[in-house]
Motif scaffolding. Structure first.
Motif, mmCIF file in Angstrom:
data_model
loop_
_atom_site.group_PDB
_atom_site.id
_atom_site.type_symbol
_atom_site.label_atom_id
_atom_site.label_comp_id
_atom_site.label_asym_id
_atom_site.label_seq_id
_atom_site.Cartn_x
_atom_site.Cartn_y
_atom_site.Cartn_z
ATOM 1 N N PRO A 189 32.402 44.585 50.919
ATOM 2 C CA PRO A 189 32.390 43.153 51.245
ATOM 3 C C PRO A 189 33.617 42.432 50.693
ATOM 4 C CG PRO A 189 30.292 43.826 50.275
ATOM 5 C CD PRO A 189 31.163 45.031 50.269
ATOM 6 N N VAL A 190 33.991 42.782 49.455
ATOM 7 C CA VAL A 190 35.158 42.123 48.861
ATOM 8 C C VAL A 190 36.392 42.353 49.719
ATOM 9 C CG1 VAL A 190 36.621 41.986 46.825
ATOM 10 C CG2 VAL A 190 34.170 42.411 46.568
ATOM 11 N N ASN A 191 36.577 43.586 50.127
ATOM 12 C CA ASN A 191 37.751 43.890 50.947
ATOM 13 C C ASN A 191 37.730 43.134 52.257
ATOM 14 O OD1 ASN A 191 38.653 45.540 48.990
ATOM 15 N ND2 ASN A 191 38.410 47.451 50.105
ATOM 16 N N MET A 192 36.533 42.920 52.799
ATOM 17 C CA MET A 192 36.429 42.176 54.055
ATOM 18 C C MET A 192 36.889 40.728 53.863
ATOM 19 S SD MET A 192 35.338 44.511 55.948
ATOM 20 C CE MET A 192 34.321 44.283 57.378
ATOM 21 N N VAL A 193 36.416 40.118 52.777
ATOM 22 C CA VAL A 193 36.816 38.733 52.496
ATOM 23 C C VAL A 193 38.326 38.661 52.320
ATOM 24 C CG1 VAL A 193 36.657 36.831 50.854
ATOM 25 C CG2 VAL A 193 34.606 38.141 51.454
ATOM 26 N N VAL A 194 38.854 39.594 51.527
ATOM 27 C CA VAL A 194 40.299 39.620 51.314
ATOM 28 C C VAL A 194 41.019 39.745 52.649
ATOM 29 C CG1 VAL A 194 42.186 40.996 50.369
ATOM 30 C CG2 VAL A 194 40.176 40.511 48.972
ATOM 31 N N CYS B 149 40.030 38.742 55.574
ATOM 32 C CA CYS B 149 39.961 37.472 56.300
ATOM 33 C C CYS B 149 41.010 36.500 55.768
ATOM 34 C CB CYS B 149 38.581 36.836 56.153
ATOM 35 S SG CYS B 149 37.351 37.692 57.124
ATOM 36 N N ILE B 150 41.057 36.384 54.425
ATOM 37 C CA ILE B 150 42.030 35.460 53.828
ATOM 38 C C ILE B 150 43.442 35.829 54.260
ATOM 39 C CG2 ILE B 150 43.011 34.648 51.659
ATOM 40 C CD1 ILE B 150 40.287 34.994 50.392
ATOM 41 N N MET B 151 43.717 37.128 54.243
ATOM 42 C CA MET B 151 45.057 37.578 54.643
ATOM 43 C C MET B 151 45.341 37.185 56.091
ATOM 44 S SD MET B 151 46.517 39.053 52.175
ATOM 45 C CE MET B 151 46.205 39.773 50.589
ATOM 46 N N ALA B 152 44.357 37.378 56.947
ATOM 47 C CA ALA B 152 44.564 37.071 58.360
ATOM 48 C C ALA B 152 44.845 35.579 58.540
ATOM 49 C CB ALA B 152 43.337 37.480 59.160
ATOM 50 N N VAL B 153 44.023 34.744 57.888
ATOM 51 C CA VAL B 153 44.224 33.294 57.996
ATOM 52 C C VAL B 153 45.593 32.918 57.421
ATOM 53 C CG1 VAL B 153 43.404 31.054 57.209
ATOM 54 C CG2 VAL B 153 41.764 32.792 57.925
ATOM 55 N N GLU C 89 47.682 23.829 53.885
ATOM 56 C CA GLU C 89 48.203 23.930 52.515
ATOM 57 C C GLU C 89 47.200 24.652 51.620
ATOM 58 O OE1 GLU C 89 49.239 19.470 52.652
ATOM 59 O OE2 GLU C 89 50.555 20.283 51.115
ATOM 60 N N ILE C 90 45.924 24.269 51.779
ATOM 61 C CA ILE C 90 44.894 24.908 50.969
ATOM 62 C C ILE C 90 44.798 26.390 51.329
ATOM 63 C CG2 ILE C 90 42.428 24.914 50.423
ATOM 64 C CD1 ILE C 90 42.425 21.904 51.073
ATOM 65 N N GLY C 91 44.807 26.664 52.633
ATOM 66 C CA GLY C 91 44.705 28.047 53.093
ATOM 67 C C GLY C 91 45.825 28.910 52.545
ATOM 68 N N LEU C 92 47.042 28.395 52.616
ATOM 69 C CA LEU C 92 48.165 29.202 52.157
ATOM 70 C C LEU C 92 48.161 29.354 50.637
ATOM 71 C CD1 LEU C 92 50.896 28.161 54.686
ATOM 72 C CD2 LEU C 92 50.151 30.477 54.168
ATOM 73 N N THR C 93 47.647 28.345 49.938
ATOM 74 C CA THR C 93 47.551 28.483 48.486
ATOM 75 C C THR C 93 46.553 29.588 48.121
ATOM 76 O OG1 THR C 93 48.160 26.187 48.072
ATOM 77 C CG2 THR C 93 46.886 27.291 46.367
ATOM 78 N N ILE C 94 45.401 29.588 48.802
ATOM 79 C CA ILE C 94 44.421 30.661 48.552
ATOM 80 C C ILE C 94 45.030 32.012 48.917
ATOM 81 C CG2 ILE C 94 42.173 31.573 49.254
ATOM 82 C CD1 ILE C 94 41.280 28.688 49.719
ATOM 83 N N PHE C 95 45.785 32.012 49.988
ATOM 84 C CA PHE C 95 46.475 33.228 50.431
ATOM 85 C C PHE C 95 47.368 33.782 49.311
ATOM 86 C CE2 PHE C 95 50.307 34.727 52.971
ATOM 87 C CZ PHE C 95 49.752 35.923 53.372
ATOM 88 N N MET C 96 48.137 32.888 48.687
ATOM 89 C CA MET C 96 49.050 33.311 47.615
ATOM 90 C C MET C 96 48.275 33.887 46.435
ATOM 91 S SD MET C 96 52.130 32.764 48.475
ATOM 92 C CE MET C 96 52.662 32.163 50.063
#
Ligand code: SF4
Ligand code: SF4
Ligand code: SF4
Lengths: 395, 354, 51
Positions: free
Chosen positions: A20-25, A27-31, A360-367
């Motif tokens: 599950p963790v990898n799946m969330v990661v 998703c974040i990467m894709a976004v 901005e929020i999305g890319l910050t979480i991405f980083m």
């Protein structure tokens, strides 16, 4: 110990990839990638709420300001160990350097999103030096310090790769690199605060001070120490199997020592903060709404965790230390956001104020996610929490 | 137009001349800076401004800016508070009069062309230059787009082209610098129908403003905005009501921007110059402590060894002594035994003889 | 660059340019001088131990 023995001791066979963790990661990467494409095809206005009154938003306030402060663990830990002779912190140096290196690397990546023409980022260093700018100072020091951190970290990577000769050459530079790192950190940590010294009319008087540079520097120290504690407690949970006896044996001492240090520095920070108010005679603002908010920051996120640290150190209460570390880390983030966004342009009517765009929020979480993934990748492969058996004697 | 073209050209020539003279006068001084002598500026007399937006239109035209949605003749635009943005180097805003309720006040907003520009001080690639003509000009060819200049400008003037991908620029009024070099007036000054804008040498404009205030003390507030604000600006203002009333900040102070950061910048070389001393010192001291500790430890070990040696020697000596004594005793015992035996033998011999 | 400096901004630009270069030189010189200063320590120590 042979390479195989190392492998079986510290690297049990891999688990399944589809957790599950990898799946969330994933998703974040894709976004994150999607927003990246938008940013570089649609311009800043596509993924940010930046405007002419708020040229700096979340990416500067969080990614740069808070990111750099929280990556201060690198210089504080290596200085304590190599310069001030606290050898018992030795096993904490590598994880701290790694965290700092990743932190700074991501700061630089995220700056590429924020500035209008990222390919010109080398200009201030090599083409047209605006030396009257404190941003020049920050840029110069961050660039140099990233190099220093890279060299400090490369020792680990070279051990992993088995390049002994190169590793020994760089290892011999440890002292020079550490001293250089502390100088550069002193300079840019403080200069990040000094960036706002040019805008007394824009930053709320409670946050503006001629001591901004000192405040940022001092707070970076306890930010760094707290981040080492915080990161250590997480690592303990997830990478316990990668830690050798030296690390585990020293860990409690590191936590206690750092908590004690952070607590005392926070005390000093409070003292100079009060002095700052007295110097500018801004007492009366304390009664206003912004004053309340200032007190929340000072009491709730500096005085409280500082006191909790002290109590916890006296009682050897490691759970409490971890909590205090978390509050301190949040407090630093809050402080940087306050200076950069919340108390900035404080006189503007509410409808003109800035709130970050989802991009901005999305890319910050991405980083942040990239940072965590890279950290995991490295500690599960390279000698971070354990000493490589071939190099045990060489320090 | 408030100035005849001929007079203007004479000024331009004069500026060049006095620059040459100025060299000598300023060559020796490096502590106090007065700015470029005979630089130009604009005086904005807000009491004369009628809010017609002609200056906005002219600025748009001379700078080839995109046509706005609402035309410049639409005065309803004045109802909202606007600021300079990527498509407008200058805007006129309407404010309420306090002195004469119901009557509007107008003020034109654009870059003030500070004598010591905060934007120039803040820019880390020297994109802004204060020219000797007075204009603060921007060079997009070096700009990285960090937007620190926008953070730094106390008047909130520079705007950014956020929607451009490849070549976003900072935009702001140029004081029509290219036109000045051609000997033309700034576009906005040229069209102002109410003579609310006057172009001229900053010195002359200050004198003019003072004169107006002196002549009509009841009409003007006794202050020239821009004479000292942030170290002085090339664009000057006089008003009939408080500057706050026409949306100008009165709390900026008179410290020029470079002075604000001078302290922080001065600390930098001291850190770079002294930290190596302190840090190497700390290192050397901790090393020394370690060494002393190590030596003491070594000494203690040696002592311990020496002590054990002594003790062992003593024991050995004692043992030897004991052994010696035992040996002697044994010998004596043997001798005694032998003697006794001898005596016995003698006696036995005597008995046999008898 | 103008021969004469009229603004504080230009003055600071001029002096900071030089200062930054000097900082770089100073830092390198520090390393070199420290090595010179402590260069013979080890020899003397070794000699001291032999006595
Ligand atoms: S008003 Fe702002 S943009 Fe214009 S010169 Fe002054 S600091 Fe620069
Ligand atoms: S945005 Fe451009 S002009 Fe403004 S400070 Fe940054 S580099 Fe300089
Ligand atoms: S001086 Fe030129 S650029 Fe500036 S507001 Fe007037 S017309 Fe526009």
């Amino acid at each position: 110990m042979s390479q195989d023995a190392v492998k079986t001791k510290f690297f049990p066979p891999d688990r399944s990839f589809y957790t599950p963790v990898n799946m969330v990661v994933g998703c974040i990467m894709a976004v994150g990638l999607l927003f990246t494409v938008l940013r570089f095809t649609g311009g800043l206005s596509m993924v940010t709420n930046l405007d002419d009154n708020y040229p700096w938003g979340l990416w500067i306030g969080f990614d740069l300001m808070a990111g750099v402060a929280l990556a201060a663990g690198g210089y504080t830990t290596s200085a304590a160990c190599y310069l001030f002779g606290m050898k018992r912190f030795h096993s904490a140096v590598r994880p701290a350097i790694l965290t700092a290196f990743l932190g700074y690397a991501l700061v630089v990546v995220s700056l590429h999103y924020d500035v209008g023409r990222p390919w010109r980022l080398p200009y201030p260093l090599f083409w047209s030096q605006g030396t009257t700018s404190l941003l020049f100072e920050v840029g110069l020091c961050v660039a140099l310090y990233l190099t220093v951190l890279f060299l400090e970290y490369s020792v680990t990577a070279l051990e992993w790769l088995g390049l002994k000769k190169l590793r020994h050459i760089i290892h011999r530079l440890t002292l020079v690199l550490t001293i250089f790192g502390v100088i550069l950190s002193t300079l840019h940590q403080s200069s990040l605060g000094a960036l706002f010294i040019i805008a007394p009319s824009k930053l709320h008087p409670l946050w503006y001070s001629q001591y901004l540079a000192v405040y940022f520097f001092i707070s970076s120290m306890f930010a760094g120490l707290s981040m080492v504690i915080f990161e250590g407690s997480l690592s303990h949970k997830y990478f316990h199997d990668k830690m050798d006896d030296t690390y585990l044996g020293e860990h409690d001492g590191v936590v206690l020592g750092f908590a004690k240090g952070a607590s005392f520095i926070m005390f000093a920070y409070l003292v100079i903060k009060v002095i700052g108010i007295a110097m500018d005679n801004t007492w009366h603002y304390l009664g206003s709404g912004y004053g309340m908010w200032f007190l929340v920051e000072m009491l709730g996120f500096v005085a409280l965790p500082g006191f909790l640290y002290a109590v916890a150190v006296r009682d050897r209460n490691f759970g409490l230390i971890r909590k205090a570390a978390l509050i301190t880390v949040l407090g630093i983030v809050l402080n940087r956001l306050n200076v950069c966004l919340i108390a900035f342009n404080w006189y503007l009517p509410l409808e003109d104020r800035y709130f970050p765009h989802i991009g901005e929020i999305g890319l910050t979480i991405f980083m942040v996610t990239i940072g965590v993934v890279a950290f995991k990748f490295i500690v599960t492969r390279m000698p971070i929490f354990y000493e490589h058996p071939d190099y045990k004697e060489s320090h | 137009m408030s100035v005849s073209r001929r007079k203007f050209l004479a000024w331009m020539g004069g500026a060049g001349l006095s620059t040459a003279v100025g060299r000598k006068a300023f060559a020796a001084s490096n502590k106090h800076f007065e700015g470029y002598p005979d630089s130009f500026g604009v005086l904005h007399d807000t009491t004369l401004c009628v809010g017609c937006r002609s200056c906005e239109a002219a600025c748009n035209k001379v700078n080839d800016l995109p046509q706005p949605e609402k035309s410049f003749t639409d005065l309803k635009v004045l109802d909202e508070k606007r600021r300079t943005d990527a498509a407008a180097y200058t805007v006129v805003n309407k404010y309420e009069s306090v002195k004469k309720p119901g009557l509007p006040l107008f003020r034109k907003i654009q870059c003030n062309h500070c004598l010591e520009p905060a934007c120039a001080s803040a820019c880390f690639v020297k994109a802004f230059t204060k020219t000797k003509e007075g204009a603060v000009v921007y060079d997009a060819s070096v700009c990285v787009g960090c937007r620190y200049c926008m953070v730094a400008c106390p008047f909130n003037i520079p705007a950014y082209e956020y929607d451009k991908v490849l070549d976003p620029r900072v935009v702001k009024c140029t004081l029509c610098h290219p036109r000045l070099l051609e000997g033309k007036l700034p576009g906005c000054v040229e069209v102002c129908p109410a003579e609310a804008l006057t172009f001229g040498k900053r010195e002359d404009l200050l004198a003019l403003a003072r004169e107006r205030i002196r002549k009509h003390p009841d009409r003007y507030v006794h202050h020239i905005y821009g004479e000292k604000e942030m170290g002085g600006t090339s664009w000057l203002y006089i008003t009939g009501e408080s500057f706050e009333q026409v949306g100008m900040r009165e709390d900026l102070g008179i410290t020029p921007a470079p002075n604000l950061t001078a302290g922080a910048l001065a600390v930098v070389p001291m850190v770079a110059g002294l930290w190596p001393l302190f840090l190497t010192g700390a290192y050397a001291m901790s090393r020394r402590k370690e060494k002393i500790a190590a030596e003491e430890q070594a000494g203690a070990v040696a002592n311990a060894i020496a002590e054990t040696n002594d003790a062992a020697e003593k024991k050995l000596a004692q043992a030897l002594e004991k052994a010696k004594k035992e040996k002697e005793a044994a010998i004596q015992k043997e001798v005694k035994k032998a003697l006794e035996e001898a005596v016995k033998a003698q006696e036995a011999d005597k008995e046999e003889d008898a | 660059m103008h021969d004469v400096i009229y603004t504080l901004q230009d003055f600071m630009l001029h002096t900071k340019n030089i200062t930054y270069i000097l900082m770089g030189v100073g830092l390198v010189a520090y390393v070199a001088f420290w090595n010179f200063l402590t260069g013979k320590d080890d020899d003397h120590e070794a000699a001291g131990k032999e006595e």
